[in-house]
Scaffold this active site. Structure first.
Site, PDB file in Angstrom:
ATOM      1  N   ARG A 102      -0.098   3.745   2.966  1.00  0.00           N
ATOM      2  CA  ARG A 102      -0.713   2.474   2.567  1.00  0.00           C
ATOM      3  C   ARG A 102      -2.238   2.556   2.548  1.00  0.00           C
ATOM      4  O   ARG A 102      -2.893   1.972   1.688  1.00  0.00           O
ATOM      5  CB  ARG A 102      -0.252   1.360   3.505  1.00  0.00           C
ATOM      6  CG  ARG A 102       1.208   0.966   3.312  1.00  0.00           C
ATOM      7  CD  ARG A 102       1.620  -0.104   4.299  1.00  0.00           C
ATOM      8  NE  ARG A 102       3.021  -0.453   4.149  1.00  0.00           N
ATOM      9  CZ  ARG A 102       3.479  -1.527   3.488  1.00  0.00           C
ATOM     10  NH1 ARG A 102       2.613  -2.337   2.902  1.00  0.00           N
ATOM     11  NH2 ARG A 102       4.763  -1.789   3.416  1.00  0.00           N
ATOM     12  N   THR A 133      -3.306  12.488   5.758  1.00  0.00           N
ATOM     13  CA  THR A 133      -1.938  12.790   6.172  1.00  0.00           C
ATOM     14  C   THR A 133      -1.773  12.672   7.684  1.00  0.00           C
ATOM     15  O   THR A 133      -2.708  12.952   8.436  1.00  0.00           O
ATOM     16  CB  THR A 133      -1.540  14.212   5.719  1.00  0.00           C
ATOM     17  OG1 THR A 133      -0.189  14.463   6.061  1.00  0.00           O
ATOM     18  CG2 THR A 133      -2.408  15.269   6.392  1.00  0.00           C
ATOM     19  N   SER A 164      -7.762  11.680   9.038  1.00  0.00           N
ATOM     20  CA  SER A 164      -6.391  11.749   9.533  1.00  0.00           C
ATOM     21  C   SER A 164      -6.369  12.033  11.026  1.00  0.00           C
ATOM     22  O   SER A 164      -6.526  11.129  11.849  1.00  0.00           O
ATOM     23  CB  SER A 164      -5.608  12.804   8.749  1.00  0.00           C
ATOM     24  OG  SER A 164      -6.248  14.074   8.828  1.00  0.00           O
ATOM     25  N   ARG A 165      -6.199  13.284  11.390  1.00  0.00           N
ATOM     26  CA  ARG A 165      -6.293  13.762  12.763  1.00  0.00           C
ATOM     27  C   ARG A 165      -7.038  15.091  12.734  1.00  0.00           C
ATOM     28  O   ARG A 165      -6.957  15.849  11.763  1.00  0.00           O
ATOM     29  CB  ARG A 165      -4.907  13.947  13.401  1.00  0.00           C
ATOM     30  CG  ARG A 165      -4.193  12.645  13.760  1.00  0.00           C
ATOM     31  CD  ARG A 165      -4.911  11.920  14.895  1.00  0.00           C
ATOM     32  NE  ARG A 165      -4.225  10.717  15.356  1.00  0.00           N
ATOM     33  CZ  ARG A 165      -4.472   9.499  14.929  1.00  0.00           C
ATOM     34  NH1 ARG A 165      -5.384   9.316  13.966  1.00  0.00           N
ATOM     35  NH2 ARG A 165      -3.825   8.462  15.415  1.00  0.00           N
ATOM     36  N   ASP A 173     -14.154  11.732  10.941  1.00  0.00           N
ATOM     37  CA  ASP A 173     -14.050  10.715  11.982  1.00  0.00           C
ATOM     38  C   ASP A 173     -13.170  11.207  13.123  1.00  0.00           C
ATOM     39  O   ASP A 173     -13.002  10.509  14.118  1.00  0.00           O
ATOM     40  CB  ASP A 173     -13.468   9.425  11.388  1.00  0.00           C
ATOM     41  CG  ASP A 173     -13.512   8.253  12.352  1.00  0.00           C
ATOM     42  OD1 ASP A 173     -14.563   8.068  13.017  1.00  0.00           O
ATOM     43  OD2 ASP A 173     -12.502   7.521  12.461  1.00  0.00           O
ATOM     44  N   GLU A 197     -11.209  15.489  21.383  1.00  0.00           N
ATOM     45  CA  GLU A 197     -11.954  14.226  21.425  1.00  0.00           C
ATOM     46  C   GLU A 197     -12.069  13.727  22.853  1.00  0.00           C
ATOM     47  O   GLU A 197     -11.071  13.714  23.577  1.00  0.00           O
ATOM     48  CB  GLU A 197     -11.262  13.178  20.541  1.00  0.00           C
ATOM     49  CG  GLU A 197     -11.260  13.555  19.070  1.00  0.00           C
ATOM     50  CD  GLU A 197     -10.603  12.503  18.186  1.00  0.00           C
ATOM     51  OE1 GLU A 197     -10.109  11.475  18.707  1.00  0.00           O
ATOM     52  OE2 GLU A 197     -10.576  12.704  16.963  1.00  0.00           O
ATOM     53  N   HIS A 207     -14.366   8.755  15.923  1.00  0.00           N
ATOM     54  CA  HIS A 207     -13.007   8.203  15.742  1.00  0.00           C
ATOM     55  C   HIS A 207     -13.052   6.666  15.745  1.00  0.00           C
ATOM     56  O   HIS A 207     -12.431   6.019  16.594  1.00  0.00           O
ATOM     57  CB  HIS A 207     -12.054   8.719  16.820  1.00  0.00           C
ATOM     58  CG  HIS A 207     -10.617   8.685  16.376  1.00  0.00           C
ATOM     59  ND1 HIS A 207      -9.682   9.587  16.819  1.00  0.00           N
ATOM     60  CD2 HIS A 207      -9.956   7.852  15.518  1.00  0.00           C
ATOM     61  CE1 HIS A 207      -8.508   9.323  16.271  1.00  0.00           C
ATOM     62  NE2 HIS A 207      -8.649   8.272  15.471  1.00  0.00           N
ATOM     63  N   SER A 264     -10.807   2.254  12.878  1.00  0.00           N
ATOM     64  CA  SER A 264     -10.412   0.844  13.006  1.00  0.00           C
ATOM     65  C   SER A 264     -11.357   0.062  13.910  1.00  0.00           C
ATOM     66  O   SER A 264     -11.058  -1.076  14.285  1.00  0.00           O
ATOM     67  CB  SER A 264      -8.992   0.755  13.573  1.00  0.00           C
ATOM     68  OG  SER A 264      -8.947   1.296  14.891  1.00  0.00           O
TER      69      SER A 264
END
Length: 322
Positions: free
Chosen positions: A152, A204, A232-233, A257, A262, A281, A284
């Site tokens: 999405r 992904t 993503s990661r 990000d 981390e 990171h 959001s």
């Protein structure tokens, strides 16, 4: 008697009030690992963001039945250990899509127009010529965007890219999405996408299949004017290969990000490169979005633990909901 809920993240008063209608709350947004071992012992429910839910925690939580994660990702869940212990896990998908897309465009623009690098140059007194060719960057509008991982967030990114920046958008995903064909958002094999794209955005999820998916060979397929963005990661990208690609000018710039470790190690060589932009990171991390995520996580607890619904239960643990 209300079930006991341990909250390990700062939340708004109205969210806490909602939960207090259904749970006996222990509120500890700040804690040490040693304190957590004691705090978790009586908890039947847990509201958290990123706390590692593994065998070590579970053995200290004999009453724990559900963990509500304030995150769309749940790689902090050891789903095998949770399944074995009968602990349900929920997450907060979709609600952060717009904020992640906002940051993605910020990093695309920042990397292409060298905003962070040139901000530093100006502040260090290095702006001495009015129209310095050394300050040139690259345009974004009308360029080719390739998206790896078309969930999405990817769909929202693609639509904004086409409508806002008039970009030519393609994507690579395990499965083609026929609905995107109508909007001229085209599926391409990964090799073709890497070779043709001016901007490549990694979206992904992290799986065994996608771990270190973007490696030295993949960077060598990209244009030397390409800009790579990882949203993503960290472990979907080989950081050493990324460093070499940037250092050797095999690609123009990159931004991330996320990192393998981390918080990122301060001696990570990527941080020494002018053509690399890092953020901590924060995909959001707007106040509005994080509050909305916490609210949804609270609602997940009520819907699943109190009412027995399946709202936002992670797929691997769906079967635990009666």
């Amino acid at each position: 008697m209300k079930p006991k809920l341990l909250i390990l993240r700062e939340i708004e008063h109205h969210t806490k009030d909602l939960l207090s209608e259904h749970f006996d709350i222990e509120y500890h947004p700040s804690y040490s690992l040693e304190e957590l071992q004691n705090l978790i012992q009586d908890a039947e429910a847990l509201l958290t963001m990123g706390t590692l839910i593994d065998e070590n925690l579970i053995k200290n939580a004999p009453n724990l039945k559900i963990v509500s994660n304030i995150s769309v990702g749940y790689d902090n869940f050891d789903t095998h250990a949770m399944k074995k212990a009968g602990i349900i896990g929920t997450h907060t998908p979709y609600i952060l899509n717009d904020s992640v897309v906002d940051l993605t465009f910020g990093l695309m623009i920042g990397a292409a127009r060298r905003i962070s690098e040139l901000n530093s140059a100006v502040k260090r007194g290095l702006w001495t010529v009015k129209n310095d060719i050394n300050f040139y960057g690259l345009d974004i509008h009308h360029k080719k965007l390739g998206i790896i991982g078309m969930g999405r967030i990817g769909e929202d990114l693609a639509k904004r890219a086409k409508l806002g920046f008039f970009m030519d958008v393609s994507y690579h995903n395990r499965h083609k999405k026929p609905n995107l064909d109508e909007e001229n958002i085209i599926w391409k094999p990964l090799d073709q996408l890497l070779q043709e794209s001016d901007f490549i955005v990694m979206l992904t999820p992290l799986t065994e299949e996608t771990k270190y998916m973007i490696d030295e060979a993949k960077f060598k397929q990209m244009k030397n004017t390409a800009i790579f963005i990882n949203m993503s990661r960290g472990a979907t990208v080989d950081e050493k290969a990324l460093y070499n690609a940037l250092k050797n000018n095999e690609i123009y710039a990159a931004a991330s990000d996320v990192f393998v470790k981390e918080p990122v190690n301060k001696d990570n060589p990527l941080l020494q490169l002018d053509n690399f932009t890092a953020t901590p990171h924060i995909g959001s991390a707007s106040k509005e979005t994080r509050n909305d995520m916490a609210q949804l996580a609270a609602e997940n607890l009520i819907e699943v633990f109190i009412k027995g619904n399946h709202q936002n239960v992670v797929p691997e643990l769906q079967f635990l909901v009666k």
